[in-house]
Design a protein around this motif. Structure first.
Motif, PDB file in Angstrom:
ATOM      1  N   ILE A   3       0.828  -1.198   0.000  1.00 39.59           N
ATOM      2  CA  ILE A   3       0.000   0.000   0.000  1.00 39.59           C
ATOM      3  C   ILE A   3       0.871   1.260   0.000  1.00 39.59           C
ATOM      4  O   ILE A   3       0.491   2.285  -0.552  1.00 39.59           O
ATOM      5  CB  ILE A   3      -0.992  -0.002   1.178  1.00 39.59           C
ATOM      6  N   SER A  40      -6.223   7.305  -2.657  1.00 37.54           N
ATOM      7  CA  SER A  40      -5.474   6.077  -2.927  1.00 37.54           C
ATOM      8  C   SER A  40      -5.606   5.081  -1.776  1.00 37.54           C
ATOM      9  O   SER A  40      -5.797   3.889  -2.014  1.00 37.54           O
ATOM     10  CB  SER A  40      -4.006   6.412  -3.170  1.00 37.54           C
ATOM     11  N   LEU A  43      -9.192   3.655  -1.899  1.00 37.09           N
ATOM     12  CA  LEU A  43      -9.384   2.736  -3.026  1.00 37.09           C
ATOM     13  C   LEU A  43      -8.608   1.437  -2.836  1.00 37.09           C
ATOM     14  O   LEU A  43      -9.143   0.344  -3.076  1.00 37.09           O
ATOM     15  CB  LEU A  43      -8.969   3.410  -4.330  1.00 37.09           C
ATOM     16  N   TYR A  44      -7.365   1.541  -2.421  1.00 32.92           N
ATOM     17  CA  TYR A  44      -6.540   0.346  -2.234  1.00 32.92           C
ATOM     18  C   TYR A  44      -7.152  -0.570  -1.167  1.00 32.92           C
ATOM     19  O   TYR A  44      -7.292  -1.778  -1.371  1.00 32.92           O
ATOM     20  CB  TYR A  44      -5.121   0.746  -1.836  1.00 32.92           C
ATOM     21  N   SER A  63      -5.916   2.443  -7.638  1.00 32.09           N
ATOM     22  CA  SER A  63      -5.388   3.110  -6.454  1.00 32.09           C
ATOM     23  C   SER A  63      -4.384   4.213  -6.776  1.00 32.09           C
ATOM     24  O   SER A  63      -4.201   5.116  -5.967  1.00 32.09           O
ATOM     25  CB  SER A  63      -4.759   2.104  -5.489  1.00 32.09           C
TER      26      SER A  63
END
Length: 95
Positions: A3, A40, A43-44, A63
């Motif tokens: 991530i 991001s 979304l990730y 992402s």
């Protein structure tokens, strides 16, 4: 740990978004990168919870590039809103 790659990529591209959108003097320098990084992360994490694996290209496209698109739209909208409110304040003051 993957991530972090998505967050760093989105933040770096968010910096580019800041410089690509006009009227930089109407917003802070950290606005676009902050929006891109937050989008991001959301979304990730959402895609990971939905079962999309780290080896999927859709996770990375969403992402990183999806977050940058969200940041660009949000930054453009906030800049336009600020320009409008400044114009209204000037008109109210008679400047």
């Amino acid at each position: 740990m993957y991530i972090l790659l998505a967050l760093i990529g989105a933040c770096a591209l968010g910096i580019a978004v800041h410089f690509m959108i006009a009227d930089r003097d109407l917003r802070g320098v950290a606005l676009a990168p902050a929006i891109a990084t937050a989008a991001s992360a959301i979304l990730y994490t959402s895609l990971q919870w939905a079962g999309v694996g780290e080896d999927s290209i859709w996770l990375w496209l969403a992402s990183v590039l999806g977050a940058v698109a969200i940041a660009a739209l949000a930054t453009w909208a906030l800049t336009r809103l600020r320009r409008r409110s400044d114009a209204a304040a000037r008109a109210a003051l008679g400047i």
